[in-house]
Scaffold this motif. Structure first.
Motif, mmCIF file in Angstrom:
data_model
loop_
_atom_site.group_PDB
_atom_site.id
_atom_site.type_symbol
_atom_site.label_atom_id
_atom_site.label_comp_id
_atom_site.label_asym_id
_atom_site.label_seq_id
_atom_site.Cartn_x
_atom_site.Cartn_y
_atom_site.Cartn_z
ATOM 1 N N SER A 21 13.883 12.180 -11.154
ATOM 2 C CA SER A 21 13.360 12.893 -10.057
ATOM 3 C C SER A 21 11.854 12.292 -9.991
ATOM 4 N N ALA A 22 11.354 12.170 -11.115
ATOM 5 C CA ALA A 22 9.690 11.491 -11.142
ATOM 6 C C ALA A 22 9.894 10.276 -10.421
ATOM 7 N N GLY A 23 10.864 9.344 -10.841
ATOM 8 C CA GLY A 23 10.791 7.984 -10.263
ATOM 9 C C GLY A 23 11.144 7.951 -8.652
ATOM 10 N N LEU A 24 12.021 9.086 -8.418
ATOM 11 C CA LEU A 24 12.226 9.195 -6.722
ATOM 12 C C LEU A 24 10.976 9.719 -6.172
ATOM 13 N N ARG A 25 10.101 10.604 -6.807
ATOM 14 C CA ARG A 25 9.026 11.099 -6.223
ATOM 15 C C ARG A 25 8.135 9.744 -6.093
ATOM 16 N N ARG A 26 7.689 8.967 -7.068
ATOM 17 C CA ARG A 26 7.065 7.655 -6.910
ATOM 18 C C ARG A 26 7.383 6.780 -5.798
ATOM 19 N N LEU A 27 8.791 6.442 -5.845
ATOM 20 C CA LEU A 27 9.368 5.694 -4.743
ATOM 21 C C LEU A 27 8.966 6.117 -3.355
ATOM 22 N N ARG A 28 8.997 7.466 -3.297
ATOM 23 C CA ARG A 28 8.682 8.161 -1.717
ATOM 24 C C ARG A 28 7.355 8.174 -1.443
ATOM 25 N N ILE A 29 6.538 8.295 -2.440
ATOM 26 C CA ILE A 29 5.236 8.150 -2.033
ATOM 27 C C ILE A 29 4.788 6.808 -1.967
ATOM 28 N N GLY A 30 5.469 5.749 -2.610
ATOM 29 C CA GLY A 30 4.980 4.268 -2.483
ATOM 30 C C GLY A 30 5.522 3.993 -1.027
ATOM 31 N N ALA A 31 6.758 4.442 -0.571
ATOM 32 C CA ALA A 31 7.367 4.077 0.567
ATOM 33 C C ALA A 31 6.450 4.439 1.711
ATOM 34 N N GLY A 32 5.786 5.918 1.487
ATOM 35 C CA GLY A 32 5.180 6.457 2.656
ATOM 36 C C GLY A 32 3.848 5.851 2.720
ATOM 37 N N ALA A 33 3.325 5.332 1.691
ATOM 38 C CA ALA A 33 1.856 4.935 1.422
ATOM 39 C C ALA A 33 1.962 3.580 2.270
ATOM 40 N N LEU A 34 3.020 2.729 2.038
ATOM 41 C CA LEU A 34 3.510 1.470 2.687
ATOM 42 C C LEU A 34 3.479 1.631 4.099
ATOM 43 N N LEU A 35 4.252 2.887 4.615
ATOM 44 C CA LEU A 35 4.531 2.777 6.184
ATOM 45 C C LEU A 35 3.029 3.321 6.797
ATOM 46 N N VAL A 36 2.224 4.079 5.998
ATOM 47 C CA VAL A 36 0.916 4.402 6.680
ATOM 48 C C VAL A 36 0.127 3.190 6.683
ATOM 49 N N ALA A 37 0.045 2.308 5.582
ATOM 50 C CA ALA A 37 -0.816 0.969 5.746
ATOM 51 C C ALA A 37 -0.309 0.203 6.699
ATOM 52 N N ALA A 38 0.941 -0.007 6.933
ATOM 53 C CA ALA A 38 1.661 -0.712 7.991
ATOM 54 C C ALA A 38 1.305 -0.491 9.336
ATOM 55 N N GLY A 39 1.385 0.999 9.391
ATOM 56 C CA GLY A 39 1.014 1.421 10.958
ATOM 57 C C GLY A 39 -0.566 1.370 11.026
ATOM 58 N N THR A 40 -1.184 1.519 10.034
ATOM 59 C CA THR A 40 -2.756 1.091 10.242
ATOM 60 C C THR A 40 -3.062 -0.023 10.440
ATOM 61 N N ALA A 41 -2.569 -1.037 9.787
ATOM 62 C CA ALA A 41 -2.758 -2.329 10.092
ATOM 63 C C ALA A 41 -2.360 -2.815 11.500
ATOM 64 N N TYR A 42 -1.155 -2.233 11.989
ATOM 65 C CA TYR A 42 -0.929 -2.501 13.355
ATOM 66 C C TYR A 42 -1.982 -2.019 14.300
ATOM 67 N N PHE A 43 -2.552 -1.074 14.228
ATOM 68 C CA PHE A 43 -3.461 -0.401 15.112
ATOM 69 C C PHE A 43 -4.965 -0.833 14.971
#
Length: 205
Positions: A21-43
């Motif tokens: 469950s800790a690994g899953l939480r880290r993966l979710r946080i990492g995926a969310g951070a990557l999407l936020v970074a990609a969206g920010t870069a797009y704009f």
């Protein structure tokens, strides 16, 4: 068997689900951070420079990004088909599909800087909107690809959707069904020994 001989086994059984469950939480946080970074870069990134002035740079970047997303999507689809228990395909497929949308939106926005390529596409929000509309095959007609390059990228998105995103969506649905079925098969949690009440109202000893 002595009572103390079974005690070391209990922490070991609890530690494995907690680590997962800790690994899953880290993966979710990492995926969310990557999407936020990609969206920010797009704009924020100067995508205008990848249009007519630097098309020699824009086209290779566009193709490389799409190829990378496609390769990662196929890897996740393979994990779902092979039913690998440790795979986190649901999170990865969702993230990669969003990244594919951002890549096509960036390509449309860069092309729209060239005269005669698009009608009605002026902002990055317009490009994102057109990408999602094309992905959903809605076709409102308010934004129209006029130039040959714009139509080529639109056709590429339709083919990309049929080949990669449809396979990814099917694999994601299969993965979600598998997770739900696995939860339904799990036995209900047992009550701790000695803590339940007896029918006569007295606690079990």
């Amino acid at each position: 068997m002595p009572e103390g001989s079974e005690q070391p086994r209990h922490p070991a059984r609890k530690r494995e689900p907690e680590a997962g469950s800790a690994g899953l939480r880290r993966l979710r946080i990492g995926a969310g951070a990557l999407l936020v970074a990609a969206g920010t870069a797009y704009f924020l990134l100067p995508l205008e420079g990848l249009g007519a002035d630097r098309s020699w740079l824009g086209w290779p970047l566009f193709v490389i990004c799409l190829a990378l997303v496609a390769a990662l999507l196929l890897r996740q689809v393979r994990d779902v088909v092979l039913e690998r228990p440790q795979a986190r395909s649901g999170i990865m497929i969702s993230m990669l599909m969003c990244l594919a949308v951002l890549v096509f939106s960036s390509g449309y926005y860069a092309l729209a800087r060239q005269p005669g390529q698009f009608t009605g596409l002026h902002t990055r929000v317009d490009a994102l909107y057109f990408t999602v509309v094309t992905l959903a095959t809605v076709g409102y007609g308010d934004i129209t690809p006029r130039g040959q390059e714009a139509r080529l990228v639109t056709v590429a998105q339709v083919v990309y959707t049929f080949v990669f995103l449809t396979a990814a969506a099917t694999a994601l649905t299969r993965r979600l069904h598998g997770v739900v079925a696995e939860r339904d098969r799990r036995p209900p949690p047992s009550r701790p020994a000695g803590g339940g009440a007896t029918p006569g109202g007295r606690s079990g000893s």
